[in-house]
Write an enzyme that holds these catalytic residues in place. Structure first.
Site, PDB file in Angstrom:
ATOM      1  CB  SER A 122      -0.964  -0.015   1.186  1.00 45.37           C
ATOM      2  OG  SER A 122      -1.856   1.065   1.099  1.00 45.37           O
ATOM      3  CG  HIS A 123      -0.187   4.302   2.716  1.00 43.96           C
ATOM      4  ND1 HIS A 123      -1.080   3.276   2.899  1.00 43.96           N
ATOM      5  CD2 HIS A 123      -0.123   4.959   3.897  1.00 43.96           C
ATOM      6  CE1 HIS A 123      -1.535   3.309   4.134  1.00 43.96           C
ATOM      7  NE2 HIS A 123      -0.962   4.313   4.760  1.00 43.96           N
ATOM      8  CG  ASP A 298      -0.930   4.682  -2.551  1.00 46.74           C
ATOM      9  OD1 ASP A 298      -1.362   4.652  -3.717  1.00 46.74           O
ATOM     10  OD2 ASP A 298      -1.429   3.973  -1.643  1.00 46.74           O
ATOM     11  CG  ASP A 300      -2.007   0.252  -3.397  1.00 50.00           C
ATOM     12  OD1 ASP A 300      -1.774   1.396  -2.942  1.00 50.00           O
ATOM     13  OD2 ASP A 300      -2.972  -0.433  -3.010  1.00 50.00           O
ATOM     14  CG  ASP A 302      -5.065   2.549  -2.917  1.00 52.83           C
ATOM     15  OD1 ASP A 302      -3.996   3.126  -2.645  1.00 52.83           O
ATOM     16  OD2 ASP A 302      -5.607   1.723  -2.156  1.00 52.83           O
ATOM     17  NE  ARG A 303      -3.772   6.012   1.705  1.00 51.90           N
ATOM     18  CZ  ARG A 303      -4.063   4.769   2.073  1.00 51.90           C
ATOM     19  NH1 ARG A 303      -3.719   3.763   1.288  1.00 51.90           N
ATOM     20  NH2 ARG A 303      -4.675   4.516   3.216  1.00 51.90           N
ATOM     21  CE  LYS A 398      -7.216   3.870  -0.140  1.00 43.81           C
ATOM     22  NZ  LYS A 398      -7.992   3.029   0.765  1.00 43.81           N
TER      23      LYS A 398
END
Length: 581
Positions: A122-123, A298, A300, A302-303, A398
């Site tokens: 993720s982030h 980020d 992956d 999604d942000r 997201k």
């Protein structure tokens, strides 16, 4: 050849409970013998048979440090009766692209995916000494619901064996094509496909790419996109350069790297240092004129973070502004919005837009699956959370690039008659006009990362106990700052899902003030070590003459109250947060 199914004895591991974004641990944990296999088999065991046997699954992720993980999951899928596995080329798919592939992609034989294993930190930082993660998404393209993740966790505590086709040769995931192998129950296929095509096609069906292209071709408009060496780099060139005509030099850190270039791929003002400096928001003043628009992703993808020239757009404002302009600026929404939603800690900027436009509005716990339920029921079109997550009902995750395209669409729409004029409508112009119309929600988030878990729990328990007496709370408030309003309500946020009736408790501790201000405290579980305490501070100002203040200056009295009320330094030993957003 025909592969054989092996039953491998194993024993349970402690702490394999997936959170809202899956199971996240250090790489050194995942490389323990059987650790990954236990979790994958526990996931298969939690799914109904028709979601596994004869099914099509997606297996991919961001710049995955554990390349063997994809091969292990392929072999376990084969052994568990999965019919075919789809893998993005080189194992790369952004989290939103996985959701899009599940929902939109049709195989050459008419097959549709029923779920996906997504491999992502993720982030969080990546690399051999940092984080690795895995999560499972369902047939709607969204994260597994709590009933499934709870069963997965229970399975990890009792697992005694897992199934794997150990003699299945590794598949070359660098080359597009189909590999077919015989198994005990028939043919098993692994298809490697282009990571970007399905996602790009979906984006082109949502936005007016020709209008955005005209904006990006204007000599007055400059643009910068920073992928922070995450998987968004695999999409940036295709979308922004090839499709929309941006200069390749406008892409920053767009080569995906396993360790994210040694950085922290979290798109905020602290970690996206290079972009922040280029956009004129760094500590030192640059002589170079900043671009008109900047954005970051980020790990992956999604942000997202949205920036104007020397101007930061809060995620809470961003989703509100997208919702306020979507019907006019984005063809996908031209027939109207079904409703909007935000996570509880996100500022109430979206609430005001919803009221003004007479839209259905929902406040949900943190976790994208809550938005997914609303979208599946046709109740929500646009949603967002303060942690740089924005999206819509086109997928069930997201979507960082979607948010960037939404902002470019709004800018293109506002400037479509003005590209030959003296001055373009800017990001800052759009935000300030929004504040003048709807008021401004001054907002900040303090993150205290890697706090001792016991200390973090003690702090939260102290706040819950304090909530029993508003009088005592207000004595502390007035003792800290006499110019801050009284607290009129204090509670732990609880949510009853309007779709399935499920109840989510203990979703954050709230202090609500008489003037509409809020303090929210939450424990976050997205890191792999210690605990993160998140403190959210919000103040609403509807007087247009007072919406131009510096955010930290406007919020300073509430910050003082929050730190005094929570005894933050006393419990954590921290005199300052790790990150201020």
């Amino acid at each position: 050849m025909v592969f054989k199914v092996s039953k491998v004895p194993t024993t349970p591991f402690d702490g394999q409970k997936p959170g809202t974004s899956g199971l996240r641990k250090k790489v050194k944990v995942f490389i323990q013998p059987h650790y990954l296999q236990n979790f994958v088999q526990s996931t298969f065991n939690a799914l109904t048979p028709e979601k596994v046997r004869g099914a099509t699954l997606v297996v991919s992720g961001d710049v995955v440090i554990l390349k063997d993980a994809i091969q292990i999951i392929i072999k376990m899928s084969a052994a568990n009766g999965v019919r075919r596995v789809w893998v993005g080329q080189n194992g790369l798919l952004s989290t939103p692209a996985v959701s899009a592939v599940i929902r939109e992609r049709v195989g050459v034989d008419g097959s549709k995916a029923t779920g996906a294993f997504i491999l992502t930190a993720s982030h969080n930082p990546g690399g051999p000494h940092e984080d690795f993660g895995i999560k499972y998404n369902m047939e709607n393209g969204g994260p597994a619901p709590e009933a499934i993740t709870d069963e997965m966790f229970e399975n990890t505590k009792t697992i005694t064996e897992y199934l794997i086709a150990e003699d299945l040769p590794n598949v070359d995931i660098s080359a597009i094509g189909v590999t077919s192998i015989g198994g005990p129950e028939g043919q098993f296929d692994v298809e490697v496909f282009d990571s970007a095509s399905d996602y790009v096609k979906l984006m082109k069906s949502i936005f007016d790419f020709e209008l955005i292209r005209k904006l990006l071709s204007s000599p007055k408009f400059t643009f910068c996109y920073d992928a922070l060496h995450g998987v968004a780099g695999a999409y940036a060139n295709r979308i922004f350069v090839e499709e929309l005509g941006a200069q390749e030099s406008s892409l920053l850190n767009c080569i995906p790297k396993e360790d994210f270039g040694g950085g922290h791929p979290d798109p905020n003002l602290t970690y996206a240092k290079e972009l922040v400096a280029r956009m004129g928001l760094g500590k030192s003043n640059s002589e170079v004129d900043p671009p008109e628009f900047g954005a970051a992703a980020d790990g992956d993808a999604d942000r997202n973070m949205i920036l104007g020239k020397s101007f930061f757009v809060t995620p809470s404002d961003s989703v509100a502004i997208i919702a306020a302009n979507a019907v006019d600026a984005i063809p996908y929404f031209s027939s109207g919005l079904k409703g909007v939603a935000r996570s509880m800690p996100t500022s109430a900027a979206l609430d005001v837009v919803a009221k003004h436009l007479n839209l259905k509005f929902f406040e949900v716990p943190t976790g994208w699956k809550f938005f997914g339920n609303l979208m599946d029921a046709g109740l929500c079109s646009i949603c967002g959370e303060e942690s740089f997550g924005t999206g819509s009902d086109h997928i069930r995750e997201k979507d960082g690039i979607w948010a960037v395209l939404a902002w470019l669409s709004i800018l293109a729409y506002k400037n479509k008659e003005n590209l030959g004029g003296d001055k373009l409508v800017t990001v800052e112009d759009i935000v300030r006009k929004h504040w003048a119309t709807y008021g401004r929600h001054y907002y900040t988030r303090y993150d205290y990362e890697n706090v001792d878990a016991g200390a973090a729990k003690d702090l939260m328990a102290y706040l819950v106990k304090m909530q029993s007496s508003l009088n005592e709370i207000n004595i502390i408030v007035k003792g800290a700052r006499s110019d801050v309003s009284n607290v009129v309500n204090a509670d732990e946020f609880e949510y009853k899902d309007p779709v399935d009736g499920s109840v989510s408790k203990h979703q954050g501790i709230r202090f609500l003030f008489e003037d509409g201000s809020r303090l929210v405290f939450r424990l976050s579980g997205t890191g792999s070590e210690g605990a993160t305490i998140r403190l959210y501070i919000e103040q609403y100002e509807k007087d247009p003459s007072k919406t131009g203040r510096d955010s930290q200056e406007a919020l300073a009295p509430l910050v003082e109250v929050a730190l005094k009320l929570s005894k933050m330094q006393e419990f954590t030993g921290r005199s300052a947060p790790t990150v201020i957003t």
